[in-house]
Design a protein around this motif. Structure first.
Motif, PDB file in Angstrom:
ATOM      1  N   PRO A   1     -27.249  70.518 -13.207  1.00 21.98           N
ATOM      2  CA  PRO A   1     -26.755  70.313 -14.577  1.00 21.98           C
ATOM      3  C   PRO A   1     -25.575  69.339 -14.487  1.00 21.98           C
ATOM      4  O   PRO A   1     -24.881  69.377 -13.448  1.00 21.98           O
ATOM      5  CB  PRO A   1     -26.593  71.738 -15.186  1.00 21.98           C
ATOM      6  CG  PRO A   1     -26.224  72.239 -14.064  1.00 21.98           C
ATOM      7  CD  PRO A   1     -26.929  71.797 -12.924  1.00 21.98           C
TER       8      PRO A   1
ATOM      9  N   ASN B   1     -21.959  69.287 -15.154  1.00 22.15           N
ATOM     10  CA  ASN B   1     -21.148  70.374 -15.061  1.00 22.15           C
ATOM     11  C   ASN B   1     -19.726  69.733 -14.711  1.00 22.15           C
ATOM     12  O   ASN B   1     -19.583  69.455 -13.740  1.00 22.15           O
ATOM     13  CB  ASN B   1     -21.392  71.516 -14.234  1.00 22.15           C
ATOM     14  CG  ASN B   1     -20.566  72.653 -13.886  1.00 22.15           C
ATOM     15  OD1 ASN B   1     -20.626  73.078 -13.112  1.00 22.15           O
ATOM     16  ND2 ASN B   1     -19.863  72.916 -14.853  1.00 22.15           N
TER      17      ASN B   1
ATOM     18  N   GLY C   1     -22.891  56.260  -8.586  1.00 20.32           N
ATOM     19  CA  GLY C   1     -22.344  57.344  -9.514  1.00 20.32           C
ATOM     20  C   GLY C   1     -23.497  58.130  -9.998  1.00 20.32           C
ATOM     21  O   GLY C   1     -23.575  58.519 -11.020  1.00 20.32           O
ATOM     22  N   VAL C   2     -24.583  58.197  -9.077  1.00 23.67           N
ATOM     23  CA  VAL C   2     -25.814  58.969  -9.641  1.00 23.67           C
ATOM     24  C   VAL C   2     -25.483  60.598  -8.833  1.00 23.67           C
ATOM     25  O   VAL C   2     -26.348  61.430  -9.193  1.00 23.67           O
ATOM     26  CB  VAL C   2     -26.941  58.334  -9.156  1.00 23.67           C
ATOM     27  CG1 VAL C   2     -27.173  57.267  -9.625  1.00 23.67           C
ATOM     28  CG2 VAL C   2     -27.221  58.222  -7.686  1.00 23.67           C
ATOM     29  N   GLY C   3     -24.656  60.939  -7.996  1.00 27.00           N
ATOM     30  CA  GLY C   3     -24.457  62.005  -7.623  1.00 27.00           C
ATOM     31  C   GLY C   3     -24.755  62.001  -6.005  1.00 27.00           C
ATOM     32  O   GLY C   3     -25.115  63.216  -5.597  1.00 27.00           O
ATOM     33  N   LYS C   4     -24.810  61.136  -5.360  1.00 27.18           N
ATOM     34  CA  LYS C   4     -25.144  61.355  -3.850  1.00 27.18           C
ATOM     35  C   LYS C   4     -23.886  61.872  -3.308  1.00 27.18           C
ATOM     36  O   LYS C   4     -24.362  62.747  -2.438  1.00 27.18           O
ATOM     37  CB  LYS C   4     -25.164  59.824  -3.354  1.00 27.18           C
ATOM     38  CG  LYS C   4     -26.221  58.796  -3.662  1.00 27.18           C
ATOM     39  CD  LYS C   4     -26.065  57.500  -2.943  1.00 27.18           C
ATOM     40  CE  LYS C   4     -24.954  56.688  -3.560  1.00 27.18           C
ATOM     41  NZ  LYS C   4     -25.240  56.057  -4.713  1.00 27.18           N
ATOM     42  N   THR C   5     -22.697  61.774  -3.395  1.00 30.93           N
ATOM     43  CA  THR C   5     -21.637  62.234  -2.557  1.00 30.93           C
ATOM     44  C   THR C   5     -21.532  63.837  -3.038  1.00 30.93           C
ATOM     45  O   THR C   5     -21.404  64.739  -2.166  1.00 30.93           O
ATOM     46  CB  THR C   5     -20.411  61.434  -2.803  1.00 30.93           C
ATOM     47  OG1 THR C   5     -20.488  60.030  -2.580  1.00 30.93           O
ATOM     48  CG2 THR C   5     -19.451  62.219  -2.065  1.00 30.93           C
ATOM     49  N   THR C   6     -21.789  64.003  -4.308  1.00 27.03           N
ATOM     50  CA  THR C   6     -21.684  65.458  -4.868  1.00 27.03           C
ATOM     51  C   THR C   6     -22.732  66.155  -4.140  1.00 27.03           C
ATOM     52  O   THR C   6     -22.512  67.323  -3.953  1.00 27.03           O
ATOM     53  CB  THR C   6     -21.691  65.425  -6.524  1.00 27.03           C
ATOM     54  OG1 THR C   6     -20.915  64.369  -7.000  1.00 27.03           O
ATOM     55  CG2 THR C   6     -21.637  66.516  -6.950  1.00 27.03           C
TER      56      THR C   6
HETATM   57  N1  LIG Z   1     -23.784  67.217 -11.947  1.00 22.93           N
HETATM   58  C1  LIG Z   1     -22.558  66.673 -12.423  1.00 22.93           C
HETATM   59  N2  LIG Z   1     -21.948  67.079 -13.484  1.00 22.93           N
HETATM   60  C2  LIG Z   1     -20.798  66.355 -13.559  1.00 22.93           C
HETATM   61  N3  LIG Z   1     -20.370  65.363 -12.895  1.00 22.93           N
HETATM   62  C3  LIG Z   1     -20.928  65.085 -11.905  1.00 22.93           C
HETATM   63  C4  LIG Z   1     -22.161  65.701 -11.591  1.00 22.93           C
HETATM   64  N4  LIG Z   1     -22.533  65.068 -10.410  1.00 22.93           N
HETATM   65  C5  LIG Z   1     -21.348  64.273 -10.112  1.00 22.93           C
HETATM   66  N5  LIG Z   1     -20.601  63.988 -10.862  1.00 22.93           N
HETATM   67  C6  LIG Z   1     -19.450  63.201 -10.986  1.00 22.93           C
HETATM   68  O1  LIG Z   1     -20.023  61.741 -11.123  1.00 22.93           O
HETATM   69  C7  LIG Z   1     -19.171  61.093 -10.474  1.00 22.93           C
HETATM   70  C8  LIG Z   1     -20.248  60.072  -9.334  1.00 22.93           C
HETATM   71  O2  LIG Z   1     -20.812  61.087  -8.459  1.00 22.93           O
HETATM   72  P1  LIG Z   1     -20.857  60.841  -7.093  1.00 22.93           P
HETATM   73  O3  LIG Z   1     -21.312  62.148  -6.427  1.00 22.93           O
HETATM   74  O4  LIG Z   1     -19.558  60.363  -6.335  1.00 22.93           O
HETATM   75  O5  LIG Z   1     -21.873  59.589  -7.156  1.00 22.93           O
HETATM   76  P2  LIG Z   1     -22.417  58.638  -6.006  1.00 22.93           P
HETATM   77  O6  LIG Z   1     -21.918  59.244  -4.640  1.00 22.93           O
HETATM   78  O7  LIG Z   1     -23.912  58.316  -6.197  1.00 22.93           O
HETATM   79  O8  LIG Z   1     -21.577  57.465  -6.347  1.00 22.93           O
HETATM   80  C9  LIG Z   1     -18.065  61.607  -9.849  1.00 22.93           C
HETATM   81  O9  LIG Z   1     -17.017  61.411 -10.397  1.00 22.93           O
HETATM   82  C10 LIG Z   1     -18.827  62.943  -9.788  1.00 22.93           C
HETATM   83  O10 LIG Z   1     -17.559  63.984  -9.709  1.00 22.93           O
END
Ligand SMILES: Nc1ncnc2c1ncn2[C@@H]1O[C@H](COP(=O)(O)OP(=O)(O)O)[C@@H](O)[C@H]1O
Ligand SMILES: [Mg+2]
Length: 270
Positions: A221, A223, A22-27
């Motif tokens: 940010p 978002n 949940g830190v934004g790896k996939t995003t």
């Molecule tokens: N910058 C951001 N702003 C708002 N929500 C985000 C942001 N980055 C990621 N998220 C959301 O937070 C959650 C975790 O992100 P994700 O990329 O799946 O993390 P990971 O792959 O590290 O587990 C997802 O629901 C994603 O849509």
């Protein structure tokens, strides 16, 4: 075992890794890949998380074979690769089967380098290969770190962020010593950043003091558009290019390219 990734000249393989979920790896993998493709790079996203979020987030939800079949089943990478709707951006999808790979890999020879070996034949087609890692330091992430030239770490500005980084850096060091001596840090990107939040700002200051110029100037940010986009099977850069999150990832792609000396403004590498 050979040291260093088997790497076609010019291809850069980047593991997007952090053992925290949940830190934004996939995003980051999805949107950075899209940003790089928009800059004219040919990019492959390898989904190495059994949750398959990078695959579905890039609109790839129907496929016959997946990364599991390559790592465990003896399939070929080129048979797994799907095109996304973004020109220049391909995806090697993951299914839930991949969860079993953590265990099944244990009995396979060269278990740490299965990804490196199987990925090698397709590397030459791409400028960048981004590997979206699962939230653990298990065999799948180890495979990513052995296959990669570098690690890009998305970091959420929260309490204990630095402690988590120390663990990750130790794992990277172990991989470097045992399997992949040229593995380096591509960069650290601060995600879900909120400049009004004091904790966020103080963690940012600590991380920058500790890791200096390995931390990207670009911060991502918080978002809501970034979290909405995957449910439409689109990267945020396609879903809503004007939103602050998409703009930040476009800047991150440009900063990454600039640091490697292939940036739009052609600045020399650092
Ligand atoms: N910058 C951001 N702003 C708002 N929500 C985000 C942001 N980055 C990621 N998220 C959301 O937070 C959650 C975790 O992100 P994700 O990329 O799946 O993390 P990971 O792959 O590290 O587990 C997802 O629901 C994603 O849509
Ligand atoms: Mg993920």
């Amino acid at each position: 075992m050979p040291q260093g990734p088997v790497r076609a000249r010019g291809t850069r393989t980047i593991a997007v890794a952090n053992q925290k979920g949940g830190v934004g790896k996939t995003t980051t993998a999805i949107n950075l890949a899209t940003g790089l493709a928009a800059c004219g790079q040919s990019v492959l996203v390898v989904d190495l998380d059994p949750q398959g979020n990078a695959s579905t987030g890039l609109g790839v939800s129907e496929y016959e074979t997946d990364v599991y079949d390559v790592l465990i089943g003896g399939g070929r990478f080129e048979d797994v690769i799907c095109r996304s709707e973004i020109p220049g951006l391909d995806v090697a999808p993951a299914s839930a089967d991949l969860a079993g790979a953590e265990i099944e890999l244990i009995d396979i020879p060269h278990r740490e380098s299965r990804l490196r070996e199987t990925l090698a034949p397709v590397l030459g087609r791409y400028d960048y290969v981004l590997i979206d890692c699962p939230p653990a330091l298990g065999l799948l992430t180890i495979n990513a770190l052995v296959a990669a030239d570098s690690v890009l770490v998305p970091l959420q500005c929260e309490y204990f962020a630095l402690e988590g980084m120390t663990r990750l850096m130790k794992s990277i060091e172990r991989i470097r010593r045992a399997y992949n001596e040229s593995l380096n840090i591509q960069g650290i990107v601060l995600t879900m950043y909120d400049s009004r939040n004091n904790l966020c700002r103080s963690v940012e200051a600590d991380v920058r003091a500790h890791f200096n110029d390995r931390v990207y100037k670009t911060v991502i940010p918080r978002n809501v558009r970034l979290s909405e986009a995957p449910s439409y099977g689109k990267p945020a850069l396609v879903y809503d290019l004007a939103c602050s999150g998409a703009q930040a990832y476009a800047r991150l792609a440009a900063e990454l390219l600039r640091r490697e000396g292939v940036g739009p403004i052609g600045e020399a590498a650092e």
